[in-house]
Design a protein around this motif. Structure first.
Motif, PDB file in Angstrom:
ATOM      1  N   TRP A 109      -4.195   3.431  -7.060  1.00  0.00           N
ATOM      2  CA  TRP A 109      -5.152   2.966  -6.053  1.00  0.00           C
ATOM      3  C   TRP A 109      -6.433   2.484  -6.718  1.00  0.00           C
ATOM      4  O   TRP A 109      -7.047   3.188  -7.516  1.00  0.00           O
ATOM      5  CB  TRP A 109      -5.469   4.092  -5.077  1.00  0.00           C
ATOM      6  N   CYS A 142       4.715  -0.287  -2.261  1.00  0.00           N
ATOM      7  CA  CYS A 142       3.459   0.005  -1.549  1.00  0.00           C
ATOM      8  C   CYS A 142       3.688   1.049  -0.470  1.00  0.00           C
ATOM      9  O   CYS A 142       2.941   2.030  -0.359  1.00  0.00           O
ATOM     10  CB  CYS A 142       2.876  -1.263  -0.941  1.00  0.00           C
ATOM     11  N   PHE A 171      -4.009  -2.084  -4.964  1.00  0.00           N
ATOM     12  CA  PHE A 171      -3.322  -1.326  -5.996  1.00  0.00           C
ATOM     13  C   PHE A 171      -3.301  -2.106  -7.302  1.00  0.00           C
ATOM     14  O   PHE A 171      -3.294  -3.331  -7.299  1.00  0.00           O
ATOM     15  CB  PHE A 171      -1.860  -1.061  -5.603  1.00  0.00           C
TER      16      PHE A 171
END
Length: 195
Positions: A181, A63, A169
């Motif tokens: 995304w 992330c 995500f």
């Protein structure tokens, strides 16, 4: 943690959590191995803990890496340091799933097409922009979905407003850092600290 604990060699599909260091086969996309010994073919995200790592740490790292990467792409585009080409813009556009939505800090709600149109048109309009990402936290990870929170600090925009953001995500082994995304929600931070 989800996923089977497999000890056999061969081909493995999906999110596999390994602790014994015996992975063999073919590897395709998002392999996270703290000891660097993963071998072979695995489709999907493989997460290894044999050297003290964990699936959560790997997800957090993915992330953070994707959030930083996309904002670096955005900063280069908005500043004009990236050439205005289809290839350069694709580094931003491909990161967003077709159903991507943005809840802006002003309360606006934008579709993927609206976000892409705005960003494409804004090429080079903010030559002095600097974007820094801070305090990335993994909020949740469940199957193919991950949720992360972070702070986005902008400088050189004329209205240096920092924001807190929450991103959703979807895992995609073909994407940078194995993530695309799905949604982004931004909120203005009440104060702009210095530093």
């Amino acid at each position: 943690m989800t996923g089977p604990h497999a000890a056999a060699g061969g081909t493995v599909a999906g999110g596999v959590h390994r602790t014994d260091g015996t992975a063999r086969g073919t590897v395709a996309g998002g392999v996270h191995a703290a000891d660097g010994t993963a071998r072979g073919t695995v489709a999907g995200g493989v997460h290894r803990t044999d050297a003290g790592g964990s699936r959560e740490a790997a997800d957090r790292a993915a992330c953070r890496a994707e959030i930083v990467r996309l904002h670096e792409v955005l900063e280069r585009w908005l500043s004009g340091r990236a050439p205005r080409t289809a290839e350069e813009f694709a580094a931003f556009a491909r990161a967003h799933l077709p159903g991507f939505t943005l809840s802006g800090p002003d309360g606006s709600s934008l579709t993927r097409d609206q976000v892409l149109a705005w960003v494409e048109a804004a090429h080079g309009r903010t030559p002095g922009i600097g974007i820094r990402i801070r305090e990335v936290e993994l909020v949740a990870a469940d199957g193919p979905l991950l949720v992360a929170a972070y702070q986005e600090w902008q400088r050189g925009t004329g209205a240096d407003r920092n924001r807190r953001a929450t991103a959703v995500f979807l895992r995609d082994p073909a994407a940078p850092h194995g993530l695309r995304w799905r949604h982004l929600h931004e909120t203005w931070m009440p104060e702009t600290p210095t530093g």
